[in-house]
Scaffold this motif. Structure first.
Motif, PDB file in Angstrom:
ATOM      1  N   GLU A  86      43.482 -69.138 -35.318  1.00  0.00           N
ATOM      2  CA  GLU A  86      44.773 -69.574 -36.228  1.00  0.00           C
ATOM      3  C   GLU A  86      44.635 -68.903 -37.505  1.00  0.00           C
ATOM      4  N   ALA A  87      43.392 -68.447 -37.919  1.00  0.00           N
ATOM      5  CA  ALA A  87      43.387 -67.757 -39.168  1.00  0.00           C
ATOM      6  C   ALA A  87      43.319 -66.234 -39.103  1.00  0.00           C
ATOM      7  N   GLY A  88      43.248 -65.813 -37.937  1.00  0.00           N
ATOM      8  CA  GLY A  88      43.306 -64.301 -37.706  1.00  0.00           C
ATOM      9  C   GLY A  88      41.823 -63.731 -37.641  1.00  0.00           C
ATOM     10  N   TRP A  89      40.796 -64.559 -37.416  1.00  0.00           N
ATOM     11  CA  TRP A  89      39.427 -63.940 -37.455  1.00  0.00           C
ATOM     12  C   TRP A  89      38.806 -63.985 -35.939  1.00  0.00           C
ATOM     13  N   VAL A  90      38.096 -62.773 -35.796  1.00  0.00           N
ATOM     14  CA  VAL A  90      37.314 -62.855 -34.384  1.00  0.00           C
ATOM     15  C   VAL A  90      36.087 -62.039 -34.782  1.00  0.00           C
ATOM     16  N   LEU A  91      34.855 -62.352 -34.494  1.00  0.00           N
ATOM     17  CA  LEU A  91      33.595 -61.645 -34.727  1.00  0.00           C
ATOM     18  C   LEU A  91      33.260 -61.046 -33.279  1.00  0.00           C
ATOM     19  N   LEU A  92      33.251 -59.876 -33.011  1.00  0.00           N
ATOM     20  CA  LEU A  92      33.054 -59.444 -31.645  1.00  0.00           C
ATOM     21  C   LEU A  92      31.995 -58.376 -31.589  1.00  0.00           C
ATOM     22  N   GLU A  93      31.451 -58.010 -29.988  1.00  0.00           N
ATOM     23  CA  GLU A  93      30.697 -57.160 -29.928  1.00  0.00           C
ATOM     24  C   GLU A  93      30.905 -55.610 -30.498  1.00  0.00           C
ATOM     25  N   ASP A  94      29.685 -55.110 -30.922  1.00  0.00           N
ATOM     26  CA  ASP A  94      30.119 -53.770 -31.612  1.00  0.00           C
ATOM     27  C   ASP A  94      29.826 -52.575 -30.701  1.00  0.00           C
ATOM     28  N   PHE A  95      30.891 -52.054 -30.040  1.00  0.00           N
ATOM     29  CA  PHE A  95      30.536 -50.945 -28.981  1.00  0.00           C
ATOM     30  C   PHE A  95      30.349 -49.442 -29.780  1.00  0.00           C
ATOM     31  N   GLY A  96      29.966 -49.306 -31.119  1.00  0.00           N
ATOM     32  CA  GLY A  96      29.347 -48.310 -31.399  1.00  0.00           C
ATOM     33  C   GLY A  96      30.535 -47.293 -31.851  1.00  0.00           C
ATOM     34  N   ASP A  97      30.055 -46.178 -31.927  1.00  0.00           N
ATOM     35  CA  ASP A  97      30.813 -44.933 -32.465  1.00  0.00           C
ATOM     36  C   ASP A  97      31.481 -44.054 -31.468  1.00  0.00           C
ATOM     37  N   ASP A  98      31.048 -43.989 -30.240  1.00  0.00           N
ATOM     38  CA  ASP A  98      31.439 -43.073 -29.172  1.00  0.00           C
ATOM     39  C   ASP A  98      32.631 -43.425 -28.634  1.00  0.00           C
ATOM     40  N   LEU A 104      34.525 -36.256 -26.710  1.00  0.00           N
ATOM     41  CA  LEU A 104      35.010 -35.093 -26.238  1.00  0.00           C
ATOM     42  C   LEU A 104      35.137 -33.871 -27.313  1.00  0.00           C
ATOM     43  N   ASP A 105      35.449 -34.417 -28.553  1.00  0.00           N
ATOM     44  CA  ASP A 105      35.449 -33.157 -29.495  1.00  0.00           C
ATOM     45  C   ASP A 105      34.253 -32.500 -29.842  1.00  0.00           C
ATOM     46  N   VAL A 106      33.094 -33.353 -29.407  1.00  0.00           N
ATOM     47  CA  VAL A 106      31.670 -32.676 -29.591  1.00  0.00           C
ATOM     48  C   VAL A 106      31.273 -32.117 -28.395  1.00  0.00           C
ATOM     49  N   ASN A 107      31.757 -32.820 -27.030  1.00  0.00           N
ATOM     50  CA  ASN A 107      31.208 -32.316 -25.788  1.00  0.00           C
ATOM     51  C   ASN A 107      32.405 -32.172 -24.923  1.00  0.00           C
ATOM     52  N   PRO A 108      32.944 -30.689 -25.201  1.00  0.00           N
ATOM     53  CA  PRO A 108      34.242 -30.700 -24.416  1.00  0.00           C
ATOM     54  C   PRO A 108      33.933 -30.437 -22.908  1.00  0.00           C
ATOM     55  N   GLY A 109      32.732 -29.958 -22.626  1.00  0.00           N
ATOM     56  CA  GLY A 109      32.545 -29.725 -21.127  1.00  0.00           C
ATOM     57  C   GLY A 109      32.266 -31.113 -20.540  1.00  0.00           C
ATOM     58  N   GLY A 110      32.179 -32.132 -21.081  1.00  0.00           N
ATOM     59  CA  GLY A 110      32.294 -33.477 -20.343  1.00  0.00           C
ATOM     60  C   GLY A 110      33.531 -34.038 -19.840  1.00  0.00           C
TER      61      GLY A 110
END
Length: 328
Positions: A86-98, A104-110
């Motif tokens: 109701e106030a717009g807050w959600v604390l959730l799991e951090d999936f990281g940065d990948d 794919l910008d770093v690993n175009p072969g994948g």
């Protein structure tokens, strides 16, 4: 708690206190095309993502509902640590940065492997009963396609036949409505920026709060005709073949893929124009030529003949081939 980043919304520290993260350090994460804001939260060895989806512009309850449904059916949505919808807050799991796109910008072969895994997730989703979500009905499709005539056409200086546009889309989209029964859960924004690559080869899903029950081709289109990342026609073809081979797609699937590709791309042209004109976000304009290119491929399918004829009569081909021309 460390010093807060500038511009943090009111109530943030109180929510984290109630959630048991009083001593957390907070970093702002760049936002997306909505009113939602994200923060990375760290407390010792614990880490989480904090989403603020403030009313009246946003409502996090659909996100919570879809996340619960996906998790209960074995798909990898973020876990929810605490929420005050109701106030717009959600604390959730951090999936990281990948994110898949960044990886794919770093690993175009994948690329082939990553897209194959994303297609396989849609194959799995198709085996599940549809979720308890609203239908992706003809009225919704039509409302979305109208964004092109409402926002793009005037911004491009075009006086177009709006009634004829609606009629053409009705003729094109009407036949697929019966074929999308009983339907599948459609995440609606399933693409390389909304797929997280997790340890062990899993793919984490984000930005699914607008899920509906609709046609299985929609998310395939969303993935393979990505407005934000170049997907070659060759890769698109290979992944479409992979999906068809793994499912009982039916003889009309490719025609419906083209129908929904054109529908989605028309919507995106309108949305990106609106983000520029109404919300002052010009960076979305640079993506529009890629969207037009994909839409031209869709319009070439015989199933799109009424809509293609409308485009030929109302939006000059030279303008479309130039990525939609100048928007002012």
């Amino acid at each position: 708690m460390s010093e807060l980043p500038p511009g943090c919304p009111e109530g943030l520290t109180d929510f984290l206190d109630r959630a048991g993260w009083r001593a957390a350090e907070i970093d702002t994460i760049p936002g997306d095309a909505s009113f939602r804001r994200y923060f990375r939260v760290r407390d010792g060895d614990r880490k989480a993502m904090l989403m603020h989806a403030p009313p009246p512009h946003e409502d996090p309850q659909p996100f919570l509902d879809v996340a619960g449904w996906l998790t209960s059916h074995g798909l990898r949505a973020p876990g929810i640590f605490s929420s005050e919808a109701e106030a717009g807050w959600v604390l959730l799991e951090d999936f990281g940065d990948d994110r898949m796109r960044d990886w794919l910008d770093v690993n175009p072969g994948g690329e082939t492997g990553a897209y194959a895994a994303a297609i396989d997730a849609l194959v799995e989703l198709r085996t599940m009963p549809p979720g308890p979500f609203s239908p992706y009905d003809l009225a919704t499709y039509q409302r979305e396609t109208a964004l092109l005539t409402e926002w793009y056409a005037p911004a491009a200086g075009l006086d177009v036949d709006v009634a004829g546009y609606e009629t053409a889309w009705f003729a094109v989209l009407g036949p697929l409505i019966e074929r999308q029964q009983p339907g599948v859960t459609v995440l609606r924004d399933y693409h390389a920026e909304n797929i997280m690559l997790l340890p062990g080869g899993q793919q984490g899903l984000i930005d699914f709060q607008d899920a509906l029950v609709g046609h299985p081709a929609y998310d395939v289109v969303s993935l393979l005709q990505d407005a934000r990342r170049e997907v070659s026609p060759e890769l698109e073809r290979a992944m479409l073949d992979r999906y068809i081979a793994a499912t009982d797609a039916g003889p009309d699937f490719e025609a419906d893929y083209a129908r929904l590709g054109a529908q989605r791309n028309a919507k995106i042209v309108g949305i990106f124009t609106r983000l520029y004109k109404r919300d002052g976000k010009p960076r979305y304009l640079e993506m529009i030529p890629r969207v037009w290119e994909a839409m031209e491929r869709d319009l070439a399918h015989p199933a799109l003949a009424p809509v293609a004829a409308w485009f030929d009569a109302n939006i000059p081909r030279a303008l479309r081939e130039a990525g939609g021309g100048t928007i002012s």
